[in-house]
Design a protein around this motif. Structure first.
Motif, PDB file in Angstrom:
ATOM      1  N   UNK A 388       0.838  -1.181   0.150  1.00  0.00           N
ATOM      2  CA  UNK A 388      -0.036   0.031   0.118  1.00  0.00           C
ATOM      3  C   UNK A 388       0.866   1.168  -0.165  1.00  0.00           C
ATOM      4  N   UNK A 389       0.417   2.476   0.317  1.00  0.00           N
ATOM      5  CA  UNK A 389       0.904   3.438   0.069  1.00  0.00           C
ATOM      6  C   UNK A 389       2.196   3.949   0.901  1.00  0.00           C
ATOM      7  N   UNK A 390       1.931   3.581   2.180  1.00  0.00           N
ATOM      8  CA  UNK A 390       2.897   3.691   3.233  1.00  0.00           C
ATOM      9  C   UNK A 390       4.107   2.776   3.086  1.00  0.00           C
ATOM     10  N   UNK A 391       3.652   1.760   2.510  1.00  0.00           N
ATOM     11  CA  UNK A 391       4.621   0.498   2.484  1.00  0.00           C
ATOM     12  C   UNK A 391       5.661   0.677   1.481  1.00  0.00           C
ATOM     13  N   UNK A 392       4.868   1.451   0.215  1.00  0.00           N
ATOM     14  CA  UNK A 392       5.973   1.729  -0.858  1.00  0.00           C
ATOM     15  C   UNK A 392       6.575   2.653  -0.661  1.00  0.00           C
ATOM     16  N   UNK A 393       6.107   3.855   0.094  1.00  0.00           N
ATOM     17  CA  UNK A 393       6.996   4.931   0.475  1.00  0.00           C
ATOM     18  C   UNK A 393       8.184   4.501   1.373  1.00  0.00           C
ATOM     19  N   UNK A 394       8.186   3.420   2.337  1.00  0.00           N
ATOM     20  CA  UNK A 394       9.132   2.986   3.073  1.00  0.00           C
ATOM     21  C   UNK A 394       9.920   2.176   2.181  1.00  0.00           C
ATOM     22  N   UNK A 550       7.364  18.263   8.937  1.00  0.00           N
ATOM     23  CA  UNK A 550       6.710  18.146   7.470  1.00  0.00           C
ATOM     24  C   UNK A 550       7.705  17.622   6.261  1.00  0.00           C
ATOM     25  N   UNK A 551       7.772  16.272   6.027  1.00  0.00           N
ATOM     26  CA  UNK A 551       8.489  15.697   5.070  1.00  0.00           C
ATOM     27  C   UNK A 551       7.543  14.694   4.069  1.00  0.00           C
ATOM     28  N   UNK A 552       7.649  15.066   2.689  1.00  0.00           N
ATOM     29  CA  UNK A 552       6.788  14.308   1.859  1.00  0.00           C
ATOM     30  C   UNK A 552       7.447  13.038   1.596  1.00  0.00           C
ATOM     31  N   UNK A 553       6.508  12.285   1.278  1.00  0.00           N
ATOM     32  CA  UNK A 553       6.925  10.700   0.799  1.00  0.00           C
ATOM     33  C   UNK A 553       7.963  10.690  -0.330  1.00  0.00           C
ATOM     34  N   UNK A 554       8.762   9.868  -0.656  1.00  0.00           N
ATOM     35  CA  UNK A 554       9.756   9.797  -1.547  1.00  0.00           C
ATOM     36  C   UNK A 554       9.147   9.134  -2.901  1.00  0.00           C
ATOM     37  N   UNK A 555       9.459   9.583  -3.998  1.00  0.00           N
ATOM     38  CA  UNK A 555       8.955   9.133  -5.407  1.00  0.00           C
ATOM     39  C   UNK A 555      10.066   8.941  -6.321  1.00  0.00           C
ATOM     40  N   UNK A 556      10.175   7.862  -6.920  1.00  0.00           N
ATOM     41  CA  UNK A 556      11.190   7.590  -8.012  1.00  0.00           C
ATOM     42  C   UNK A 556      10.715   8.328  -9.345  1.00  0.00           C
ATOM     43  N   UNK A 557      11.970   9.243  -9.345  1.00  0.00           N
ATOM     44  CA  UNK A 557      11.647  10.270 -10.382  1.00  0.00           C
ATOM     45  C   UNK A 557      12.068   9.537 -11.883  1.00  0.00           C
ATOM     46  N   UNK A 558      11.245   9.463 -12.887  1.00  0.00           N
ATOM     47  CA  UNK A 558      11.571   8.725 -13.923  1.00  0.00           C
ATOM     48  C   UNK A 558      11.968   9.576 -15.210  1.00  0.00           C
ATOM     49  N   UNK A 670       3.589  13.560 -11.699  1.00  0.00           N
ATOM     50  CA  UNK A 670       4.362  14.659 -12.192  1.00  0.00           C
ATOM     51  C   UNK A 670       5.634  13.988 -12.554  1.00  0.00           C
ATOM     52  N   UNK A 671       6.187  13.173 -11.786  1.00  0.00           N
ATOM     53  CA  UNK A 671       7.470  12.390 -12.124  1.00  0.00           C
ATOM     54  C   UNK A 671       7.448  11.906 -13.425  1.00  0.00           C
ATOM     55  N   UNK A 729       8.969  19.578 -10.636  1.00  0.00           N
ATOM     56  CA  UNK A 729       8.390  19.830  -9.246  1.00  0.00           C
ATOM     57  C   UNK A 729       8.715  18.336  -8.481  1.00  0.00           C
ATOM     58  N   UNK A 730       8.706  17.221  -9.320  1.00  0.00           N
ATOM     59  CA  UNK A 730       8.823  16.015  -8.725  1.00  0.00           C
ATOM     60  C   UNK A 730      10.227  15.861  -8.405  1.00  0.00           C
ATOM     61  N   UNK A 731      11.143  16.543  -8.643  1.00  0.00           N
ATOM     62  CA  UNK A 731      12.681  16.370  -8.163  1.00  0.00           C
ATOM     63  C   UNK A 731      12.706  16.735  -6.834  1.00  0.00           C
ATOM     64  N   UNK A 732      11.669  17.389  -6.129  1.00  0.00           N
ATOM     65  CA  UNK A 732      11.674  17.718  -4.584  1.00  0.00           C
ATOM     66  C   UNK A 732      11.282  16.426  -4.072  1.00  0.00           C
ATOM     67  N   UNK A 733      10.786  15.424  -4.453  1.00  0.00           N
ATOM     68  CA  UNK A 733      10.481  14.331  -3.859  1.00  0.00           C
ATOM     69  C   UNK A 733      11.212  12.987  -4.186  1.00  0.00           C
ATOM     70  N   UNK A 734      12.369  13.331  -4.818  1.00  0.00           N
ATOM     71  CA  UNK A 734      13.493  12.323  -5.218  1.00  0.00           C
ATOM     72  C   UNK A 734      13.863  11.462  -3.895  1.00  0.00           C
ATOM     73  N   UNK A 735      13.904  10.216  -3.833  1.00  0.00           N
ATOM     74  CA  UNK A 735      14.321   9.423  -2.486  1.00  0.00           C
ATOM     75  C   UNK A 735      15.493  10.042  -1.673  1.00  0.00           C
TER      76      UNK A 735
END
Length: 752
Positions: A388-394, A550-558, A670-671, A729-735
């Motif tokens: 799920x979302x939390x687990x993918x973020x981890x 306040x820290x956003x969840x990480x996202x793989x930026x493709x 966005x990524x 914008x998505x670069x702000x959420x890179x792992x």
């Protein structure tokens, strides 16, 4: 350079077995690297080089005494001890070698292997486990050949993960090398035509050869010329021969007995396929590497370390253990040519070098002798092992934490455990009773909680606190709502600082009021800090801890794609995420029907229900039919490769009817460079600058969403601008960027 004293069991090939072979090859590789190791084994060891002392085989008591005396002699000049068999190491490391740093190579759970082989009484097996625990507790560092055996050390023996090092073995690429199959068969007097499969195994029950023999009956029925070769000796031979006879396979299976080591490369080369059908406790599977080095493909079972070595080559080569039908089917497909090419097999084996294995082992020795500075040790808790979302973020965060040694404790088995392990993250499963783990939010009533769930939750807090006291981490980080509740209580009981990662809105439109009061009370009293995934999530807390981030969840930026700016319009609009009423898939379908009552456009719903929400999924299918969209709506179900699904979309829609805490799918869109339309509330409203990086609309407003979709369809320039700005914008959420912020949070908590 650290000089080691190696304590082994026997010397290969005088005494067969994977442990003895690994011990010999490691000693040789260390010697070639200049470490000048000395080694102690129990004889015979006729082929052992200088520096190896072989004690005479005798009664157990005399053997242990002789081994201990030899170890004391061998310790002269040694700086570190490397023990490979707990029984023989016990007296030396507690006696004459007790002042030397100890490294233990864990080749498998000795007691459990005895149990699986039917050897020894319950008392004897318990005594073996006591010997193992004593030696492992004494070690500064431990080495395992696979991540799976690392889990065994942590879960069954209580070893701290910070002491466990995964060092895969190597393979002799010169001796095990490709050669002519025709010549190999001629040399071994095997049929020149027809399919031949090979298993090189000790003939003991846990090796799964009974399943292979049973599967071979199916194969032989389809191909009467197919031949199975079983190389190895052991107590199961008589039973296996009897099984083969009962199945009418006397001419289709050959028992070769123990094969001379010099003949093994030729035997691998003669076979079309090597099979490793282990039932349990396979530390790594050296036979897999040897076969692949000879360019012969392998089919193996999903046991312990086998998927780790074979899965990266081709996951389809791994089948469930004990499943004769699945094994027979995969062998038949393999013999028909559905396997990696010989060149790919060889190339995969070449990734495993003894030079590299020896270098990593020497690094472990160096840490045992002089530990030096270490990273932060953080235990992560999650009640759920589903993706799920939390687990993918981890899953995205942990590999990016360069200054942290993470260890994850899950309350259940599931896909997350496998994914974390494959990412190189240490994990263990400390099971939580289903009555507590799956307790629904609407049943939370302070003072009136379900009795079974309350009891098991309290018991789990006590067990977890005991485990944390043993692990001695610097910090505990809870990753889910339920893990937050039990995790901060356990951390407080263990005296360990705790960070609650808040990914859910603590409000009455998201949780029942009693659950809100309970969570608010616990958050206000127990965690040392809170990390919230958005400002709106943090704002829901009545009494946040003094340290709140306040820290956003990480996202793989493709890399994204370039279809958004096409003048051809849009054809595929979709949602990605869990199917749940509050996620608003029904809003999306209604808006799609109004925006595009007819035409080539298609709506795509990617995701599946998770927590008792299957009825809502059925409602969506009925809604699509009522809106006359049956031919224009695609329900894909769960998809692990989100990037691939986003690459198929022209527009991504976020349609939550309740305030979204963060909006992971929004960032992923966005990524990927997909124009995003999102509800103007909560996390998505913080992620998107309306008209610049995406489009916002009032949550739940079907007409407003339909208008945004039509606007995007008619304006290719807008789509192109949103696509480009979204990627930036998505670069702000890179792992890596998120990981740095999380690490800074940890340091503030520990400094407070």
């Amino acid at each position: 350079m650290t000089r080691p004293l190696l304590l082994g069991m026997g010397w290969f090939p005088d005494q067969p077995g994977g442990l003895n072979r690994h011990f010999r090859d490691l000693a040789a590789s260390l010697a070639q690297g200049g470490s000048s190791p000395r080694a102690i084994v129990v004889g015979p060891a006729a082929e052992a080089p200088a520096g190896v002392e072989a004690c005479a085989p005798a009664s157990l008591a005399r053997r242990l005494v002789g081994y201990t005396l030899a170890a004391r002699r061998g310790a002269a000049g040694a700086e570190v001890v490397d023990a490979h068999f707990a029984l023989y190491a016990l007296l030396p490391v507690l006696g004459p070698l007790r002042r030397l740093p100890l490294v233990v190579h864990f080749h498998g759970p000795w007691a459990d292997e005895s149990r699986a082989s039917g050897r020894g009484s319950r008392f004897a097996i318990a005594a073996k486990r006591r010997v193992e625990r004593t030696v492992y507790r004494r070690a500064e560092e431990l080495v395992v050949l696979s991540r799976a055996f690392g889990r065994i050390l942590v879960e069954r023996y209580g070893v701290e993960p910070w002491r466990v090092n995964v060092v895969a073995p190597g393979v002799d690429l010169e001796r095990f090398s490709p050669r002519s199959r025709r010549c190999a068969r001629a040399a071994l007097r095997l049929p020149k035509d027809g399919a031949i499969a090979l298993a090189v195994r000790r003939l003991v029950p846990r090796m799964g050869l009974d399943t292979l023999v049973g599967a071979w009956a199916t194969i032989a029925a389809h191909d009467p010329t197919a031949l199975l070769l079983l190389a190895g000796a052991g107590p199961s031979r008589e039973a296996l021969e009897a099984q083969a006879s009962r199945l009418g396979l006397a001419g289709r299976i050959r028992f070769l007995g123990r094969v001379d080591e010099a003949d093994l490369p030729t035997l691998y080369a003669a076979a079309d396929l090597c099979v490793v059908p282990t039932h349990e406790l396979e530390g790594f599977g050296l036979t897999v590497l040897e076969s692949l080095a000879c360019a012969t493909p392998v089919v193996a079972t999903a046991v312990s370390g086998l998927p780790e070595v074979l899965g990266p080559l081709d996951p389809s080569l791994v089948v469930p253990p004990g499943d004769g039908a699945a094994l027979a089917s995969r062998i038949e497909r393999a013999l028909a040519g559905e396997v990696p090419s010989p060149a790919r097999c060889r190339s995969h084996a070449e990734r495993y070098s003894w030079t590299e294995a020896a270098a990593k082992t020497k690094a472990v020795y160096a840490r045992a002798v002089a530990p030096g500075a270490r990273k932060l040790r953080v235990v992560y808790l999650d009640h759920c092992a589903r993706l799920s979302g939390a687990e993918l973020a981890l899953l995205r965060l942990l590999p990016a934490l360069e200054d942290v040694e993470p260890h994850v404790i899950l309350a259940e088995e599931g896909p997350l455990a496998d994914r974390l392990s494959r990412a190189g993250v240490s994990i263990e499963v400390l099971p939580l009773a289903e009555s507590a783990r799956d307790l629904r939010r609407d049943r939370v009533r302070p003072g009136r909680l379900p009795a079974a769930g309350t009891f098991h939750s309290a018991l789990y807090v006590a067990r977890l606190a005991a485990r944390l006291r043993r692990l001695k981490p610097d910090l505990v980080h809870t990753n889910s709502l339920k893990a937050g509740l039990y995790g901060v209580l356990a951390a407080r009981a263990a005296g360990v600082p705790a960070v609650w990662h808040l990914r859910d809105r603590i409000s009455s439109d998201h949780l029942p009021r009693p659950a809100v009061r309970l969570v608010q009370a616990v958050i206000g009293a127990f965690p040392d800090a809170v990390i919230a995934n958005s400002r709106s999530t943090l704002a829901e807390l009545d009494r946040p801890p003094r340290l709140s981030f306040v820290i956003p969840s990480p996202t793989a930026v493709g890399a994204g794609f370039d279809r958004a700016g096409s003048d051809a319009g849009i054809t595929r609009l979709g949602m990605v995420g869990r199917i749940a009423p509050w996620k608003g898939q029904h809003v999306f379908l209604r808006a799609f029907a109004r925006a595009f009552p007819a035409g080539a456009e298609r709506a795509v719903v990617v995701g599946a229900p998770l927590f008792g929400e299957a009825a809502y999924e059925a409602e969506l299918h009925r809604l699509a039919a009522n809106l006359a969209l049956e031919e224009r709506v695609e329900f894909t179900g769960f998809r692990e490769d989100v990037a691939a699904e986003l690459a198929r979309l022209d527009v991504l829609v976020h349609a939550s009817v309740l305030t979204e805490p963060f909006g992971q799918a929004v960032v992923e869109g966005l990524a990927a460079g997909v124009p995003v339309v999102a509800a103007d509330a909560g996390g998505p409203a913080e992620l998107i600058d309306d008209g610049v990086t995406g489009l916002l609309y009032p949550a739940g407003d079907v007409d407003a969403l339909a208008e945004r979709l039509r606007r995007l369809s008619q304006d290719p320039g807008l789509r192109s601008r949103l696509s480009d700005a979204g990627r930036v914008r998505a670069r702000d959420f890179a792992p890596r960027a998120v990981a740095d912020r999380v690490t800074a949070c940890y340091r503030q908590v520990l400094a407070a």
